[in-house]
Design a protein around this motif. Sequence first.
Motif, PDB file in Angstrom:
ATOM      1  N   GLY A 201     -53.071  23.038  -2.913  1.00 64.72           N
ATOM      2  CA  GLY A 201     -54.314  22.650  -2.263  1.00 64.72           C
ATOM      3  C   GLY A 201     -54.156  21.397  -1.426  1.00 64.72           C
ATOM      4  O   GLY A 201     -54.643  21.318  -0.290  1.00 64.72           O
ATOM      5  N   LEU A 202     -53.463  20.394  -1.964  1.00 65.51           N
ATOM      6  CA  LEU A 202     -53.233  19.159  -1.216  1.00 65.51           C
ATOM      7  C   LEU A 202     -52.361  19.415   0.016  1.00 65.51           C
ATOM      8  O   LEU A 202     -52.592  18.834   1.087  1.00 65.51           O
ATOM      9  N   LEU A 203     -51.364  20.281  -0.132  1.00 67.23           N
ATOM     10  CA  LEU A 203     -50.493  20.611   1.001  1.00 67.23           C
ATOM     11  C   LEU A 203     -51.283  21.253   2.136  1.00 67.23           C
ATOM     12  O   LEU A 203     -51.156  20.861   3.304  1.00 67.23           O
ATOM     13  N   LEU A 204     -52.122  22.205   1.801  1.00 60.51           N
ATOM     14  CA  LEU A 204     -52.880  22.921   2.829  1.00 60.51           C
ATOM     15  C   LEU A 204     -53.954  22.036   3.449  1.00 60.51           C
ATOM     16  O   LEU A 204     -54.143  22.040   4.671  1.00 60.51           O
ATOM     17  N   ALA A 205     -54.675  21.266   2.613  1.00 60.88           N
ATOM     18  CA  ALA A 205     -55.795  20.466   3.114  1.00 60.88           C
ATOM     19  C   ALA A 205     -55.335  19.239   3.872  1.00 60.88           C
ATOM     20  O   ALA A 205     -55.841  18.942   4.965  1.00 60.88           O
ATOM     21  N   LEU A 206     -54.361  18.513   3.324  1.00 60.84           N
ATOM     22  CA  LEU A 206     -53.988  17.216   3.882  1.00 60.84           C
ATOM     23  C   LEU A 206     -52.808  17.274   4.843  1.00 60.84           C
ATOM     24  O   LEU A 206     -52.796  16.555   5.852  1.00 60.84           O
ATOM     25  N   VAL A 207     -51.839  18.130   4.535  1.00 56.20           N
ATOM     26  CA  VAL A 207     -50.625  18.163   5.364  1.00 56.20           C
ATOM     27  C   VAL A 207     -50.774  19.162   6.511  1.00 56.20           C
ATOM     28  O   VAL A 207     -50.782  18.782   7.681  1.00 56.20           O
ATOM     29  N   LEU A 208     -50.902  20.449   6.172  1.00 61.64           N
ATOM     30  CA  LEU A 208     -50.997  21.462   7.224  1.00 61.64           C
ATOM     31  C   LEU A 208     -52.317  21.368   7.984  1.00 61.64           C
ATOM     32  O   LEU A 208     -52.352  21.412   9.216  1.00 61.64           O
ATOM     33  N   GLY A 209     -53.421  21.255   7.236  1.00 58.84           N
ATOM     34  CA  GLY A 209     -54.712  21.171   7.893  1.00 58.84           C
ATOM     35  C   GLY A 209     -54.967  19.825   8.533  1.00 58.84           C
ATOM     36  O   GLY A 209     -55.423  19.742   9.673  1.00 58.84           O
ATOM     37  N   GLY A 210     -54.678  18.738   7.799  1.00 58.51           N
ATOM     38  CA  GLY A 210     -54.952  17.398   8.297  1.00 58.51           C
ATOM     39  C   GLY A 210     -53.954  16.927   9.333  1.00 58.51           C
ATOM     40  O   GLY A 210     -54.241  16.838  10.534  1.00 58.51           O
ATOM     41  N   LEU A 211     -52.738  16.629   8.887  1.00 57.34           N
ATOM     42  CA  LEU A 211     -51.706  16.127   9.801  1.00 57.34           C
ATOM     43  C   LEU A 211     -51.312  17.166  10.836  1.00 57.34           C
ATOM     44  O   LEU A 211     -51.029  16.833  11.988  1.00 57.34           O
ATOM     45  N   GLY A 212     -51.291  18.435  10.425  1.00 61.57           N
ATOM     46  CA  GLY A 212     -50.896  19.492  11.357  1.00 61.57           C
ATOM     47  C   GLY A 212     -51.829  19.583  12.551  1.00 61.57           C
ATOM     48  O   GLY A 212     -51.381  19.651  13.705  1.00 61.57           O
ATOM     49  N   PHE A 213     -53.116  19.560  12.325  1.00 63.25           N
ATOM     50  CA  PHE A 213     -54.071  19.639  13.432  1.00 63.25           C
ATOM     51  C   PHE A 213     -54.065  18.360  14.267  1.00 63.25           C
ATOM     52  O   PHE A 213     -54.226  18.409  15.486  1.00 63.25           O
ATOM     53  N   GLU A 214     -53.900  17.203  13.614  1.00 65.46           N
ATOM     54  CA  GLU A 214     -53.828  15.956  14.376  1.00 65.46           C
ATOM     55  C   GLU A 214     -52.611  15.944  15.292  1.00 65.46           C
ATOM     56  O   GLU A 214     -52.664  15.415  16.411  1.00 65.46           O
ATOM     57  N   ALA A 215     -51.519  16.547  14.850  1.00 63.54           N
ATOM     58  CA  ALA A 215     -50.295  16.549  15.638  1.00 63.54           C
ATOM     59  C   ALA A 215     -50.444  17.310  16.949  1.00 63.54           C
ATOM     60  O   ALA A 215     -49.742  17.026  17.926  1.00 63.54           O
ATOM     61  N   VAL A 216     -51.370  18.277  16.981  1.00 63.99           N
ATOM     62  CA  VAL A 216     -51.579  19.044  18.220  1.00 63.99           C
ATOM     63  C   VAL A 216     -52.848  18.622  18.941  1.00 63.99           C
ATOM     64  O   VAL A 216     -53.352  19.332  19.810  1.00 63.99           O
ATOM     65  N   GLY A 217     -53.381  17.443  18.566  1.00 66.59           N
ATOM     66  CA  GLY A 217     -54.530  16.905  19.271  1.00 66.59           C
ATOM     67  C   GLY A 217     -55.869  17.447  18.832  1.00 66.59           C
ATOM     68  O   GLY A 217     -56.875  17.298  19.550  1.00 66.59           O
ATOM     69  N   LEU A 218     -55.943  18.056  17.640  1.00 64.12           N
ATOM     70  CA  LEU A 218     -57.207  18.585  17.129  1.00 64.12           C
ATOM     71  C   LEU A 218     -57.667  17.756  15.927  1.00 64.12           C
ATOM     72  O   LEU A 218     -56.933  16.919  15.415  1.00 64.12           O
ATOM     73  N   SER A 219     -58.877  17.999  15.491  1.00 58.70           N
ATOM     74  CA  SER A 219     -59.457  17.240  14.388  1.00 58.70           C
ATOM     75  C   SER A 219     -58.848  17.658  13.048  1.00 58.70           C
ATOM     76  O   SER A 219     -58.724  18.845  12.749  1.00 58.70           O
ATOM     77  N   SER A 220     -58.492  16.661  12.240  1.00 58.59           N
ATOM     78  CA  SER A 220     -57.967  16.951  10.902  1.00 58.59           C
ATOM     79  C   SER A 220     -59.046  17.574  10.018  1.00 58.59           C
ATOM     80  O   SER A 220     -58.743  18.407   9.160  1.00 58.59           O
ATOM     81  N   GLU A 221     -60.319  17.168  10.245  1.00 60.51           N
ATOM     82  CA  GLU A 221     -61.418  17.754   9.472  1.00 60.51           C
ATOM     83  C   GLU A 221     -61.541  19.256   9.738  1.00 60.51           C
ATOM     84  O   GLU A 221     -61.719  20.058   8.823  1.00 60.51           O
ATOM     85  N   LEU A 222     -61.433  19.621  11.007  1.00 60.80           N
ATOM     86  CA  LEU A 222     -61.481  21.035  11.370  1.00 60.80           C
ATOM     87  C   LEU A 222     -60.317  21.794  10.748  1.00 60.80           C
ATOM     88  O   LEU A 222     -60.466  22.916  10.259  1.00 60.80           O
ATOM     89  N   GLY A 223     -59.138  21.179  10.723  1.00 58.22           N
ATOM     90  CA  GLY A 223     -57.968  21.820  10.142  1.00 58.22           C
ATOM     91  C   GLY A 223     -58.138  22.091   8.658  1.00 58.22           C
ATOM     92  O   GLY A 223     -57.816  23.185   8.167  1.00 58.22           O
ATOM     93  N   ALA A 224     -58.648  21.091   7.922  1.00 56.37           N
ATOM     94  CA  ALA A 224     -58.872  21.283   6.486  1.00 56.37           C
ATOM     95  C   ALA A 224     -59.863  22.407   6.235  1.00 56.37           C
ATOM     96  O   ALA A 224     -59.670  23.245   5.349  1.00 56.37           O
ATOM     97  N   LEU A 225     -60.927  22.453   7.021  1.00 57.94           N
ATOM     98  CA  LEU A 225     -61.944  23.492   6.851  1.00 57.94           C
ATOM     99  C   LEU A 225     -61.368  24.877   7.136  1.00 57.94           C
ATOM    100  O   LEU A 225     -61.610  25.829   6.393  1.00 57.94           O
ATOM    101  N   ILE A 226     -60.590  25.007   8.201  1.00 57.28           N
ATOM    102  CA  ILE A 226     -60.031  26.306   8.586  1.00 57.28           C
ATOM    103  C   ILE A 226     -59.057  26.816   7.531  1.00 57.28           C
ATOM    104  O   ILE A 226     -59.084  27.999   7.155  1.00 57.28           O
ATOM    105  N   PHE A 227     -58.189  25.942   7.016  1.00 63.34           N
ATOM    106  CA  PHE A 227     -57.226  26.390   6.011  1.00 63.34           C
ATOM    107  C   PHE A 227     -57.934  26.801   4.723  1.00 63.34           C
ATOM    108  O   PHE A 227     -57.494  27.725   4.028  1.00 63.34           O
ATOM    109  N   GLY A 228     -59.028  26.124   4.390  1.00 58.65           N
ATOM    110  CA  GLY A 228     -59.801  26.565   3.237  1.00 58.65           C
ATOM    111  C   GLY A 228     -60.430  27.930   3.468  1.00 58.65           C
ATOM    112  O   GLY A 228     -60.383  28.804   2.597  1.00 58.65           O
TER     113      GLY A 228
END
Length: 528
Positions: A201-228
């Motif tokens: 859960g932490l990997l998907l929410a914080l790493v892939l969703g959070g840092l992953g989306f920030e790395a491509v210029g998108l919101s980390s909040e949106l990334g966490a929501l989408i992965f959930g």
Amino acid sequence: MPEAIWITFAFVLGLGVKAVGLPPLVGYLAAGFVLSGLSSFTGLAVEQTGVLEHVAHLGVLLLLFTVGLKLKLKSIVSPEVIGGGLLHFGITCLVFTPGLYWLLELDWATALLLAIALSFSSTVLAAKVLEGKREIRAFHGRVAIGILIMQDLIALVVMSLAAGKTPSQWALLVFGLPLLRPLLYRLLDASGHDELLVLLGLLLALVLGGLGFEAVGLSSELGALIFGAMLANHPRSQELSKSLWSVKEMFLVGFFLQIGIGGLPDQQALMFAVVAALVLPLKGILFYFLLLAFRLRARSSFLTSLSLTNYSEFGLIVASVALPEWLVPLAITVSLSFVFSAPINRFAHSIYERVCHRIDRFESHKRHPDEQPISLGDTKVLVMGMGRTGTAAYDWLSANEERIMGLDSDPAKTEKHQKEGRHVVFADAEDITFWEGLHMPSVESVVLAMSDIEGKLIAARMLRKLGFTGYIVAHTMYADEAERIREAGANQAYLTMSETGVALASHLAEHHQRIEDVRALEQAKLPK
């Protein structure tokens, strides 16, 4: 250590407001402002640090991830969500922008950005309140969360435009995320039930969703929501959500502390916050009538609107990017809206029962999918709440009784049961209008299998109030709740864990009996 001071004040004030019937998050907000005052007047080193800011951000990401785990995207794409969310945003901006321009003597750009910041409702507060009442998957909860997602997406666009940043070309990879769903399902299946599940859960929410989306210029909040949301249809999604519960709750304390520690307001900031708080009811009223226009019933519109009658932490994020000089006034505004909204939402059902006869007259006569049955026909056995316990009871009873019906407040769940061949319809036991129009001439027995204790109490009381004299049985986790359910009108309320133990023992006894029967049969066959 600042961390020790934060924890102490958060616990003491959180416990204090809980004792007077308010949600602890109100105490956390108060703790932040008290700490800010101590820092200003005594020099005590309790100022906000990078640690608190980081913890707060992680809490928001985990909350949005767990919200995503409970979402079915097809239920969000609906006219009331898209139309209601966009119309409310547009009307709010059209009304607030000129008002802020004339009253505060601002330029049009600043007035528009402030209006946009005030148009949003709090995803953190609404999701936390709905989750606490176990109503995220109820019809009104799903509509509220859907509108909040619409607002969050608008906020992300505004922040991108205000910051002058655009997503990188790699952001297009987001559209390929659905292809990863089979892999994510396998990872969830392979993670077991212990610490690996939490780490996933932490990997998907914080790493892939959070840092992953920030790395491509998108919101980390949106990334966490989408992965959930990508895992929402997995059978173990709710287990994953529960495994993250304690971590998420602890980090969210940091979010509410952060708002208060941000700084004490001056007189102008307080005046702005007070005026904004006074017009807050208008925000809820606008939501109410917009949702009625989309043919929602008065109760669904009322509960959804009440969940959205607050200002949003996303307004603070927008201000930090585009209006940094307005950050403190908006922080006070958001805090006041939390203090107003949190306790009001706690008593939402009771408030509706008192005002329903006055506001129901605005309800449309056209039917909507949230319309509930008014007659149970020739149903003999009624199961209320079609989760795991209710489904097990339904399946066992249906083997010997054809005239059985299940009720559940989750439209997606009722649709799933219908596809599997069960006679299940949408209904909310906490809806007073459902009981007022209910006709149940043939029902003899009722099973109360809802997860919410309030739902069981209301159902038991209303059944007896309607003159039902049949048998009512319920289950619960705690002995004190079982007593309350019996006092409300149920014939019996069983303790879930105790009944599980009895069931295990009965299976063991049946096994031993079969062995004894086989032995007796073998002994009978032996020559004498």
